[in-house]
Write an enzyme that holds these catalytic residues in place. Structure first.
Site, mmCIF file in Angstrom:
data_model
loop_
_atom_site.group_PDB
_atom_site.id
_atom_site.type_symbol
_atom_site.label_atom_id
_atom_site.label_comp_id
_atom_site.label_asym_id
_atom_site.label_seq_id
_atom_site.Cartn_x
_atom_site.Cartn_y
_atom_site.Cartn_z
ATOM 1 N N SER A 180 43.203 42.720 42.999
ATOM 2 C CA SER A 180 41.777 42.915 42.706
ATOM 3 C C SER A 180 41.467 44.183 41.932
ATOM 4 O O SER A 180 40.431 44.250 41.264
ATOM 5 C CB SER A 180 40.980 42.906 44.014
ATOM 6 N N HIS A 208 40.904 36.032 43.659
ATOM 7 C CA HIS A 208 40.610 36.371 42.270
ATOM 8 C C HIS A 208 41.317 35.455 41.272
ATOM 9 O O HIS A 208 41.342 35.755 40.079
ATOM 10 C CB HIS A 208 40.971 37.835 41.997
ATOM 11 N N LYS A 239 33.301 34.497 44.315
ATOM 12 C CA LYS A 239 33.676 34.979 42.988
ATOM 13 C C LYS A 239 33.481 33.853 41.967
ATOM 14 O O LYS A 239 32.383 33.662 41.468
ATOM 15 C CB LYS A 239 35.090 35.546 43.038
#
Length: 393
Positions: A180, A208, A239
């Protein structure tokens, strides 16, 4: 009685490490931008990778479910909070991941902490990359298992640790797929091979990479053809999905075990059904909108190229996380403030989130960013870098 807090806060401020909250707001009709006070800034700090945060289909699904299901779930999932939208979502998640079953958690932090505590305890060992997310570190600590940290992406060091602990009762290897704060990826082929060789379990955190990689956004493991080698997949909806929450997918046995042993699931009120309905719509969009992934990858490659030509060391790859390491905390804060003056929102990341001496600006891209916006931003970033002495003129 609490004067010690003031002293500790003063020490943090002196080291440019004190944090504070800054209010932000979306800009109607301008995805990729954020309001800070009276100023509209290009948002290069969001994790809204696919630009789904404001998608009308997701919002409408949440609105309709809100009117039917009410504002909240009213209880934990093991009591009366397990509403029908959960079943629909978890069935869709399992099909998407090509796994036997899936389980929704409140967020990625709760999922990591809950899974690690459920799979490891005293007498066991967890092998964790030293740059794994804080939720993984905390999960290992709370599990009371031995924490064997291997140097970042160093498979020889991991092998040494696996040899050292080969007689432990249970062995769990855990890694982020995309890290990240650095934007690089884990060596998943090597990790899968070591898992097989040493009889360990393998858990991956796709927070991610989910939505970005794979034929339908399933994640990096699917892109590399390694999904069957992974025992525990964890991913988030906060996300690429533009919503909130997290999931774990794997075997029927794993999910049954987590329902009985994952404390954050057992002892937390369930997510509101309206939110779960919104996630289901986001999942459908993630799978269908291939153009969002293609645009994000193209934008990421362009931005990395532009910053590299400007003189920054940003590394190779196509992940949307692009860090510019500036070194000391004060410079990182001044860099972030200067960017805001140029109309760019990009936050300074400092220890303990990153190692000492590696404070950085963590740029994070979205599919909604245009080439022109990124080119203009890169020019401003270079100018500021030179002014602050991060780059040579």
């Amino acid at each position: 009685m609490m004067n010690w807090m003031e002293k500790e806060l003063a020490a943090l401020a002196e080291q440019a490490l004190e944090r504070s909250l800054t209010s932000s707001a979306p800009v109607p009709g301008r995805p990729g931008y954020v309001m800070r006070g009276e100023r509209m800034l290009l948002n290069l700090s969001s994790n809204d990778y696919l630009g789904l945060v404001g998608h009308p289909v997701i919002i409408e699904a949440m609105r309709e479910a809100l009117l039917i299901e009410g504002a909240g779930s009213g209880a934990s999932r093991l009591v009366t909070g397990n509403r029908l939208p959960y079943r629909h979502l978890e069935e869709a998640l399992a099909a998407w991941q090509k796994s036997e079953a899936a389980l929704v958690f409140a967020n990625g932090y709760a999922a990591n902490v809950g899974v690690i505590q459920a799979l490891a305890g005293r007498g066991d060992v967890v092998f964790s990359d030293q740059l794994n997310h804080a939720s993984i570190v905390d999960g290992i600590t709370l599990s009371r298992a031995e924490h064997a940290r291997y140097r970042h992406n160093d498979m020889e060091h991991l092998r040494l640790l696996l040899n050292k602990h080969r007689d432990k009762r249970r062995k769990l290897i855990i890694t982020d797929t995309i890290f990240s704060m650095d934007g690089d990826c884990a060596p998943l082929h090597e990790l899968a091979a070591l898992k097989q060789e040493y009889g360990a379990m393998l858990m991956v955190d796709e927070a991610h990479s989910g939505g970005i990689y794979g034929p339908r956004g399933e994640g990096l493991c699917h892109k590399l053809g390694l999904s069957d080698e992974v025992d525990v997949h964890m991913g988030t909806f906060s996300k690429s999905f533009g919503v909130y929450g997290a999931y774990v997918s794997g075997s029927h046995t794993l999910i049954r075990w987590l329902i009985n042993k994952a404390r954050p699931l057992i002892y937390s009120t369930a997510l509101p059904p309206s939110l779960v309905s919104g996630i289901s719509q986001a999942l459908a969009l993630v799978q269908a909108d291939q153009w969002r992934r293609e645009r994000l990858i193209a934008a990421s490659r362009l931005f990395r190229s532009l910053l590299g030509k400007a003189g920054f060391e940003v590394g190779s790859g196509d992940s949307p996380i692009v860090p510019v390491i500036v070194g000391d905390n004060d410079t990182a804060l001044r860099f972030s403030s200067a960017l805001a003056e140029e109309g760019i929102a990009a936050v300074a990341i400092r220890p303990p989130t990153v190692p000492e001496g590696t404070a950085r600006i963590r740029f994070s891209l979205s599919a909604v960013h245009t080439d022109e916006e990124l080119s203009d931003a890169a020019a401003s970033i270079r100018t500021i870098g030179v002014k602050l002495g991060v780059l040579k003129s």
